[in-house]
Scaffold this motif. Structure first.
Motif, PDB file in Angstrom:
ATOM      1  N   GLN A  46      -0.028 -10.459  -4.305  1.00 56.94           N
ATOM      2  CA  GLN A  46      -1.257  -9.670  -4.273  1.00 56.94           C
ATOM      3  C   GLN A  46      -1.084  -8.313  -3.600  1.00 56.94           C
ATOM      4  O   GLN A  46      -2.039  -7.536  -3.534  1.00 56.94           O
ATOM      5  CB  GLN A  46      -2.367 -10.463  -3.572  1.00 56.94           C
ATOM      6  N   GLU A  47       0.106  -8.001  -3.138  1.00 56.89           N
ATOM      7  CA  GLU A  47       0.377  -6.682  -2.569  1.00 56.89           C
ATOM      8  C   GLU A  47       0.930  -5.718  -3.621  1.00 56.89           C
ATOM      9  O   GLU A  47       1.220  -4.560  -3.313  1.00 56.89           O
ATOM     10  CB  GLU A  47       1.362  -6.795  -1.401  1.00 56.89           C
TER      11      GLU A  47
ATOM     12  N   LEU B  49      11.420  11.951   0.356  1.00 56.23           N
ATOM     13  CA  LEU B  49      12.401  10.937   0.753  1.00 56.23           C
ATOM     14  C   LEU B  49      12.222   9.681  -0.099  1.00 56.23           C
ATOM     15  O   LEU B  49      11.094   9.217  -0.289  1.00 56.23           O
ATOM     16  CB  LEU B  49      12.231  10.576   2.237  1.00 56.23           C
ATOM     17  N   PRO B  50      13.314   9.093  -0.620  1.00 58.55           N
ATOM     18  CA  PRO B  50      13.206   7.868  -1.446  1.00 58.55           C
ATOM     19  C   PRO B  50      12.962   6.634  -0.587  1.00 58.55           C
ATOM     20  O   PRO B  50      13.750   5.682  -0.583  1.00 58.55           O
ATOM     21  CB  PRO B  50      14.565   7.826  -2.149  1.00 58.55           C
ATOM     22  N   LEU B  51      11.847   6.639   0.106  1.00 60.17           N
ATOM     23  CA  LEU B  51      11.568   5.598   1.093  1.00 60.17           C
ATOM     24  C   LEU B  51      11.433   4.218   0.458  1.00 60.17           C
ATOM     25  O   LEU B  51      11.747   3.201   1.090  1.00 60.17           O
ATOM     26  CB  LEU B  51      10.288   5.949   1.858  1.00 60.17           C
ATOM     27  N   SER B  52      10.968   4.168  -0.789  1.00 60.84           N
ATOM     28  CA  SER B  52      10.737   2.868  -1.420  1.00 60.84           C
ATOM     29  C   SER B  52      12.021   2.070  -1.616  1.00 60.84           C
ATOM     30  O   SER B  52      11.963   0.864  -1.858  1.00 60.84           O
ATOM     31  CB  SER B  52      10.045   3.048  -2.771  1.00 60.84           C
ATOM     32  N   ASP B  53      13.179   2.725  -1.509  1.00 61.17           N
ATOM     33  CA  ASP B  53      14.443   1.990  -1.629  1.00 61.17           C
ATOM     34  C   ASP B  53      14.604   0.969  -0.509  1.00 61.17           C
ATOM     35  O   ASP B  53      15.229  -0.079  -0.697  1.00 61.17           O
ATOM     36  CB  ASP B  53      15.631   2.963  -1.607  1.00 61.17           C
ATOM     37  N   ILE B  54      14.063   1.302   0.659  1.00 59.49           N
ATOM     38  CA  ILE B  54      14.188   0.390   1.807  1.00 59.49           C
ATOM     39  C   ILE B  54      12.835  -0.141   2.285  1.00 59.49           C
ATOM     40  O   ILE B  54      12.765  -1.150   2.975  1.00 59.49           O
ATOM     41  CB  ILE B  54      14.915   1.067   2.989  1.00 59.49           C
ATOM     42  N   LEU B  55      11.752   0.552   1.921  1.00 52.89           N
ATOM     43  CA  LEU B  55      10.417   0.124   2.343  1.00 52.89           C
ATOM     44  C   LEU B  55       9.454   0.281   1.168  1.00 52.89           C
ATOM     45  O   LEU B  55       8.686   1.236   1.103  1.00 52.89           O
ATOM     46  CB  LEU B  55       9.933   0.946   3.541  1.00 52.89           C
TER      47      LEU B  55
ATOM     48  N   ILE C 132       5.733  -3.888   0.752  1.00 55.48           N
ATOM     49  CA  ILE C 132       6.022  -4.210   2.153  1.00 55.48           C
ATOM     50  C   ILE C 132       5.164  -3.377   3.100  1.00 55.48           C
ATOM     51  O   ILE C 132       4.599  -3.899   4.072  1.00 55.48           O
ATOM     52  CB  ILE C 132       7.522  -4.001   2.458  1.00 55.48           C
ATOM     53  N   SER C 133       5.052  -2.074   2.848  1.00 55.84           N
ATOM     54  CA  SER C 133       4.244  -1.242   3.747  1.00 55.84           C
ATOM     55  C   SER C 133       2.797  -1.711   3.754  1.00 55.84           C
ATOM     56  O   SER C 133       2.146  -1.736   4.804  1.00 55.84           O
ATOM     57  CB  SER C 133       4.328   0.237   3.341  1.00 55.84           C
ATOM     58  N   ARG C 134       2.283  -2.113   2.587  1.00 56.60           N
ATOM     59  CA  ARG C 134       0.906  -2.602   2.528  1.00 56.60           C
ATOM     60  C   ARG C 134       0.769  -3.957   3.213  1.00 56.60           C
ATOM     61  O   ARG C 134      -0.204  -4.220   3.925  1.00 56.60           O
ATOM     62  CB  ARG C 134       0.436  -2.699   1.074  1.00 56.60           C
TER      63      ARG C 134
ATOM     64  N   GLN D  64       9.282 -11.287   5.377  1.00 57.45           N
ATOM     65  CA  GLN D  64       8.600 -10.677   4.238  1.00 57.45           C
ATOM     66  C   GLN D  64       9.481  -9.621   3.574  1.00 57.45           C
ATOM     67  O   GLN D  64       9.521  -9.523   2.339  1.00 57.45           O
ATOM     68  CB  GLN D  64       7.269 -10.071   4.694  1.00 57.45           C
ATOM     69  N   TRP D  65      10.187  -8.839   4.369  1.00 57.99           N
ATOM     70  CA  TRP D  65      11.083  -7.824   3.798  1.00 57.99           C
ATOM     71  C   TRP D  65      12.195  -8.489   2.987  1.00 57.99           C
ATOM     72  O   TRP D  65      12.490  -8.063   1.867  1.00 57.99           O
ATOM     73  CB  TRP D  65      11.671  -6.965   4.918  1.00 57.99           C
ATOM     74  N   LEU D  66      12.774  -9.543   3.531  1.00 55.56           N
ATOM     75  CA  LEU D  66      13.847 -10.245   2.816  1.00 55.56           C
ATOM     76  C   LEU D  66      13.343 -10.833   1.501  1.00 55.56           C
ATOM     77  O   LEU D  66      14.040 -10.805   0.477  1.00 55.56           O
ATOM     78  CB  LEU D  66      14.423 -11.357   3.700  1.00 55.56           C
ATOM     79  N   GLY D  67      12.123 -11.370   1.520  1.00 54.51           N
ATOM     80  CA  GLY D  67      11.568 -11.956   0.306  1.00 54.51           C
ATOM     81  C   GLY D  67      11.326 -10.926  -0.778  1.00 54.51           C
ATOM     82  O   GLY D  67      11.731 -11.106  -1.927  1.00 54.51           O
ATOM     83  N   VAL D  68      10.666  -9.830  -0.427  1.00 55.64           N
ATOM     84  CA  VAL D  68      10.345  -8.799  -1.406  1.00 55.64           C
ATOM     85  C   VAL D  68      11.610  -8.132  -1.946  1.00 55.64           C
ATOM     86  O   VAL D  68      11.667  -7.766  -3.126  1.00 55.64           O
ATOM     87  CB  VAL D  68       9.398  -7.749  -0.790  1.00 55.64           C
TER      88      VAL D  68
END
Length: 754
Positions: free
Chosen positions: A66-67, A314-320, A324-326, A382-386
């Motif tokens: 749902q994110e 910055l290509p932030l979505s590569d790591i975040l 995940i941010s939401r 959560q980061w590992l899962g996504v």
């Protein structure tokens, strides 16, 4: 009103309301949309199996669930609602296929009469329930099989790495290869198909779909059912009746401390802090730090709304990634608000009884460490899962559950539940000596204990679903947590806690505080418990849920309409005596709570609550308008106010420098108001118009949301966000300055100032 009658009323409300909630929860179990054992084409070819659909739900959860977009309208507002998007794409494919095959003309170029004929045939094709309950088989036509294969190819390209879907991925903030491997993708497509199938397939013997004809989509005949209009009208009548009844009560029966005997000096000035009370200080440091991190995640999440996969280049979505941010933005809000309230309880309990139980400080410190482990562990999981680094089973237990507000893995969820039980034990043993005394505070203490038990117990509802529990059933229990735990019993706990603070300061009498608290609890829970159903109108539930949710959720708004009484009362208290002015800013945050309760929970809440409104608005930016102003505006402000009250009581001898906290208060409230009024709300209203005219699929589409005018409105959010963030920084500066010394006057104490 006598306390005994109020207690009887409270017990009746709890028993009857939970009886209704439980009985119709059973109906949700019984009438949930079926998950076929197998979905086959006309020649018997297996398209999807039961396990494919259930595993696909787990794949969807692993990428953020749902994110990332939404299912049945619940979830994130960036990216489409996948059920609405799949349904529209399926319908358009079939219409185009028929048009080209039968008339050799593109569907868009067809004469109106022929278009109407094909659209009626489409409705007959999709709405007809072809599920065979005896065999568990769903057989689809050849044209629908082709549509499913076409949709599956589209979503595989979107969630994996198809070059021609790059622009769409950026618009939806979905990084390439968000789903690992074609087999996982195939299973997630199976889940998307099933979830969309429920939205257009009519229940046996009825002319409405499993989701009450949601989402709005005229092509397939999804239009508001008569029951939506009926119960919308009834909810307005209930609201007006409730407001009139409560106003009459306030005018004729409400007790008030018109001439309170307020002492000339602070009665708490001689209070001795126990070791466990002092140990709660570090909780508030963590609360302050989490506020800053949560706001940072909110800034990043909001920016993804305009830059897709980057953060100012910055290509932030590569790591975040966005999901995940939401996730962290929402989860950290719950963590810091809950921590503030829990720490307030741990501080108040020994102060009430005047006794420090043995090893209480050890328990407070142990709970603090446990909470830190839960926060850090769940965020990492959560980061590992996504990032697709966990298997589906491991992801459920240690990664990302994919359900908004309860995203943390099951292990961390159970760990937090155990922590809340420990908190309840620490609270109970500290309150026990006071409960044994027959004093005028006893009824208030009992309500305090009941609310504490509810906070610990009702989080356990989040453990009621399993890894592959039916989505309709998981949603039922999820809203027990979100609505009853977060919005319900935390509200009761906060009401009792504030009453205790004022009683201890002798600003109000214990008898009046008791009757006011119990009465307020009865009024709030009368609508709030059964009102949980208003979140479940379109989640595969029977029509009875719609009727109950509409009626009782209207009652939730009733006490919020008269929040001006509470605000006015708190303003008077802040000016009662000179020494009370030392509590000015904690009380001002309580005044802000009353304001946001009226605007955020009341006005913006009722904006989307009636069935016909939510039919078109569910899943649009009108929901985060309510979410931001109710979650932060009410519960966040309350958490900050409680924190400041405790920090004030920890050292009554010093005089605060209030410049920083003054800036913090006005900046946070002004920033929150601006981010909603000049950005989120206008986008939500524009989407609502699009949803009414064209359907939800269009209101959530990249085509609509990437229009220059809406891009500009989203950019305007930076104004409110910046002011809000400045206020949070000033708040942190002030809180840490109480320990560092820059937030207090060096050579002045409270006694001399009075």
């Amino acid at each position: 009103m006598k306390t005994k009658k109020l207690w009887i009323g409270f017990i009746l409300v709890m028993v009857i309301s939970f009886g209704i909630l439980g009985y119709f929860g059973g109906e949700i179990y019984r009438k949930a949309p079926p998950i076929p054992e197998k979905v086959v084409s006309p020649d018997g070819t297996l398209l999807f199996s039961n396990s494919d659909i259930k595993d696909g739900q787990n794949v969807w959860q692993s990428m953020g669930g749902q994110e990332v977009g939404s299912i049945w309208g619940h979830g994130a507002y960036k990216a489409p609602d996948w059920t609405a998007d799949w349904l529209h794409r399926e319908a358009i494919f079939i219409l185009r296929h028929w048009s080209e095959k039968e008339f050799s003309v593109a569907y868009d170029d067809l004469e109106s009469e022929k278009r109407a004929m094909l659209e009626q045939r489409l409705q007959d094709e999709l709405r007809n329930n072809q599920y065979d309950e005896a065999s568990g088989t769903l057989e689809l036509s050849s044209v629908r099989t082709k549509a499913i294969l076409n949709n599956s190819e589209h979503y595989a390209g979107l969630f994996m790495d198809s070059p021609d879907k790059a622009d769409l991925r950026e618009a939806y903030s979905i990084p390439p290869n968000s789903i690992e491997g074609p087999e996982r993708m195939r299973k997630m497509n199976a889940f998307f198909f099933w979830a969309s199938w429920t939205t257009v397939t009519e229940r046996p013997g009825m002319d409405i779909t499993y989701t009450n004809n949601w989402p709005p989509e005229r092509l397939v005949g999804n239009e508001p059912a008569g029951s939506l209009l009926l119960w919308t009208g009834f909810s307005v009548i209930i609201l007006l009746f409730g407001i009139g009844l409560l106003a009459w009560y306030y005018a004729t029966n409400r007790e008030d401390d018109k001439n309170p005997d307020i002492p000339s000096v602070n009665p708490l000035s001689g209070t001795k802090l126990t070791p466990s009370m002092k140990a709660t200080l570090k909780y508030f440091w963590v609360v302050t730090a989490l506020i800053l991190v949560q706001i940072l995640m909110g800034v990043i999440t909001a920016h993804y709304g305009v830059e897709g996969l980057g953060f100012y280049g910055l290509p932030l979505s590569d790591i975040l990634p966005y999901s995940i941010s939401r996730t962290w933005h929402i989860q950290l809000a719950i963590f810091w608000i809950a921590t503030s309230w829990l720490a307030t309880g741990l501080f108040i309990a020994p102060a009430i009884s005047g006794k420090e139980p043995k090893y209480q400080k050890l328990g407070v410190n142990f709970l603090f460490i446990a909470l830190l482990v839960i926060v850090v562990g769940s965020l990492v999981g959560q980061w590992l899962g996504v990032m697709q680094k966990l298997g589906l089973v491991e992801n459920f237990y240690f990664g990302h559950q994919g359900y908004e507000y309860v995203d943390l893995g099951r292990f961390w969820q159970a760990f937090l539940f155990i922590g809340l039980i420990l908190w309840l034990f620490l609270m109970g043993r500290a309150l026990l000596p006071a409960l044994r005394e027959k004093s005028e505070h006893r009824h208030l203490l009992l309500m305090f204990l009941i609310s504490s038990i509810a906070i610990a117990a009702f989080y356990g509802a989040g453990l009621m679903w399993g890894r592959q529990t039916h989505l309709a059933i998981a949603e039922y229990w999820r809203w027990w947590v979100v609505h009853l735990w977060v919005e319900g019993f935390f509200e009761v706990f906060a009401t009792v806690a504030i009453a205790f603070l004022f009683v201890r300061m002798q600003l109000i009498r214990a008898s009046i505080a008791t009757t006011s608290v119990i009465f307020a609890t009865i009024i709030f829970l009368s609508g709030g418990i059964v009102g949980t159903f208003h979140h479940l109108y379109f989640t595969g539930t029977p029509t009875a849920i719609l009727a109950l949710g509409a009626s009782f959720s209207a009652l939730e708004v009733v006490p919020l309409v008269l929040m001006g009484f509470e605000a006015y009362h708190n303003i008077k208290l802040s000016r009662a005596k000179e020494w009370v002015s030392t509590y000015k800013w904690p009380i001002y945050f309580f005044i802000a709570v009353a304001f946001w309760n009226f605007l955020g929970a009341g006005i913006f809440g009722f904006l989307i609550n009636p069935p016909i409104a939510l039919y078109y608005m569910q899943g649009l930016n009108t929901t985060p308008v309510h979410g931001h102003t109710a979650l932060f505006g009410v519960y966040g402000m309350l958490g900050i106010g409680l924190m400041l009250f405790v920090l004030r009581d920890m050292n009554l001898k010093v005089v605060w420098k209030d410049r920083s906290i003054k800036i913090a208060f006005w900046s946070i409230n002004t920033g929150l108001l601006l981010m909603v009024l000049i950005s989120i709300l206008p986008v939500g209203l524009a989407q609502t118009v699009a949803s009414v005219k064209h359907g939800l699929w269009y209101a959530r589409s990249a085509e609509f949301l990437q229009q220059p005018s809406l891009e500009t409105i989203r950019w305007l959010r930076v104004i409110g966000d910046t002011i809000f963030a400045i206020g949070a920084l000033y708040l942190a500066w002030f809180v840490f300055g109480l320990k560092g010394g820059w937030s207090i006057h060096k050579n002045r104490d409270q006694h001399s100032s009075n």
